[in-house]
Design a protein around this motif. Structure first.
Motif, PDB file in Angstrom:
ATOM      1  N   ASP A   1       1.090  -1.565   0.024  1.00  0.00           N
ATOM      2  CA  ASP A   1       0.230  -0.574   0.273  1.00  0.00           C
ATOM      3  C   ASP A   1       1.000   0.603  -0.218  1.00  0.00           C
ATOM      4  O   ASP A   1       1.585   1.572   0.780  1.00  0.00           O
ATOM      5  N   PRO A   2       1.083   1.780  -1.095  1.00  0.00           N
ATOM      6  CA  PRO A   2       1.549   3.214  -1.225  1.00  0.00           C
ATOM      7  C   PRO A   2       1.834   4.393   0.318  1.00  0.00           C
ATOM      8  O   PRO A   2       3.000   4.456   1.153  1.00  0.00           O
ATOM      9  N   SER A   3       0.675   3.908   0.852  1.00  0.00           N
ATOM     10  CA  SER A   3       0.909   4.477   3.012  1.00  0.00           C
ATOM     11  C   SER A   3       1.429   3.809   3.427  1.00  0.00           C
ATOM     12  O   SER A   3       1.973   5.085   4.449  1.00  0.00           O
ATOM     13  N   GLU A   4       2.074   2.509   3.626  1.00  0.00           N
ATOM     14  CA  GLU A   4       2.591   1.309   4.509  1.00  0.00           C
ATOM     15  C   GLU A   4       4.420   1.749   3.242  1.00  0.00           C
ATOM     16  O   GLU A   4       5.293   1.541   3.672  1.00  0.00           O
ATOM     17  N   GLU A   5       4.676   2.279   2.493  1.00  0.00           N
ATOM     18  CA  GLU A   5       5.994   2.542   1.359  1.00  0.00           C
ATOM     19  C   GLU A   5       6.930   2.974   2.577  1.00  0.00           C
ATOM     20  O   GLU A   5       6.128   4.533   2.745  1.00  0.00           O
ATOM     21  N   THR A   6       8.114   3.298   2.669  1.00  0.00           N
ATOM     22  CA  THR A   6       9.266   3.728   3.586  1.00  0.00           C
ATOM     23  C   THR A   6       9.419   4.731   1.941  1.00  0.00           C
ATOM     24  O   THR A   6       9.531   4.601   1.155  1.00  0.00           O
ATOM     25  N   PRO A   7       9.783   5.836   2.400  1.00  0.00           N
ATOM     26  CA  PRO A   7      10.143   6.720   1.351  1.00  0.00           C
ATOM     27  C   PRO A   7      11.487   7.125   1.190  1.00  0.00           C
ATOM     28  O   PRO A   7      12.694   6.072   1.785  1.00  0.00           O
ATOM     29  N   PRO A   8      11.411   7.044  -0.387  1.00  0.00           N
ATOM     30  CA  PRO A   8      12.962   6.551  -0.868  1.00  0.00           C
ATOM     31  C   PRO A   8      14.205   7.253   0.015  1.00  0.00           C
ATOM     32  O   PRO A   8      13.847   8.340   0.880  1.00  0.00           O
ATOM     33  N   PRO A   9      15.690   6.639   0.224  1.00  0.00           N
ATOM     34  CA  PRO A   9      16.400   7.598  -0.069  1.00  0.00           C
ATOM     35  C   PRO A   9      17.234   8.832   0.183  1.00  0.00           C
ATOM     36  O   PRO A   9      17.507   9.935   1.160  1.00  0.00           O
ATOM     37  N   HIS A  10      16.851   9.526  -0.493  1.00  0.00           N
ATOM     38  CA  HIS A  10      16.250  10.902  -1.390  1.00  0.00           C
ATOM     39  C   HIS A  10      15.879  12.153  -0.719  1.00  0.00           C
ATOM     40  O   HIS A  10      16.367  13.224  -0.673  1.00  0.00           O
ATOM     41  N   TYR A  11      15.024  11.512   0.420  1.00  0.00           N
ATOM     42  CA  TYR A  11      13.901  12.327   1.488  1.00  0.00           C
ATOM     43  C   TYR A  11      14.623  12.973   2.525  1.00  0.00           C
ATOM     44  O   TYR A  11      15.155  12.142   2.790  1.00  0.00           O
TER      45      TYR A  11
END
Length: 75
Positions: free
Chosen positions: A65-75
């Motif tokens: 689920d997009p809400s459960e995804e961790t943000p990419p490292p460059h954020y």
């Protein structure tokens, strides 16, 4: 009618008969090609229905689920 006129008419009739025979052969070949294409189209439609059915029934549970995804490292 003179002999030359009769001969000319016979020649024209022979030419027309040859053209007609060629046209009949061409029409038959075109009909065969059209029949083969229609069979191919029908087969491809059946295959597309199968693929669409498979795609619709795919299990989407392995997608996060997009809400459960961790943000990419460059954020």
């Amino acid at each position: 009618m003179s002999n030359k006129e009769v001969q000319a008419l016979e020649e024209r009739i022979n030419d027309m008969e040859c053209k007609m025979a060629f046209q009949e052969q061409t029409i038959e070949e075109l009909n065969d090609a059209l029949t083969q294409q229609q069979l191919l189209i029908s087969k491809m439609q059946d295959q597309m229905k199968y693929v669409v059915g498979k795609v619709k029934n795919m299990d989407t549970s392995n997608l996060a689920d997009p809400s459960e995804e961790t943000p990419p490292p460059h954020y």
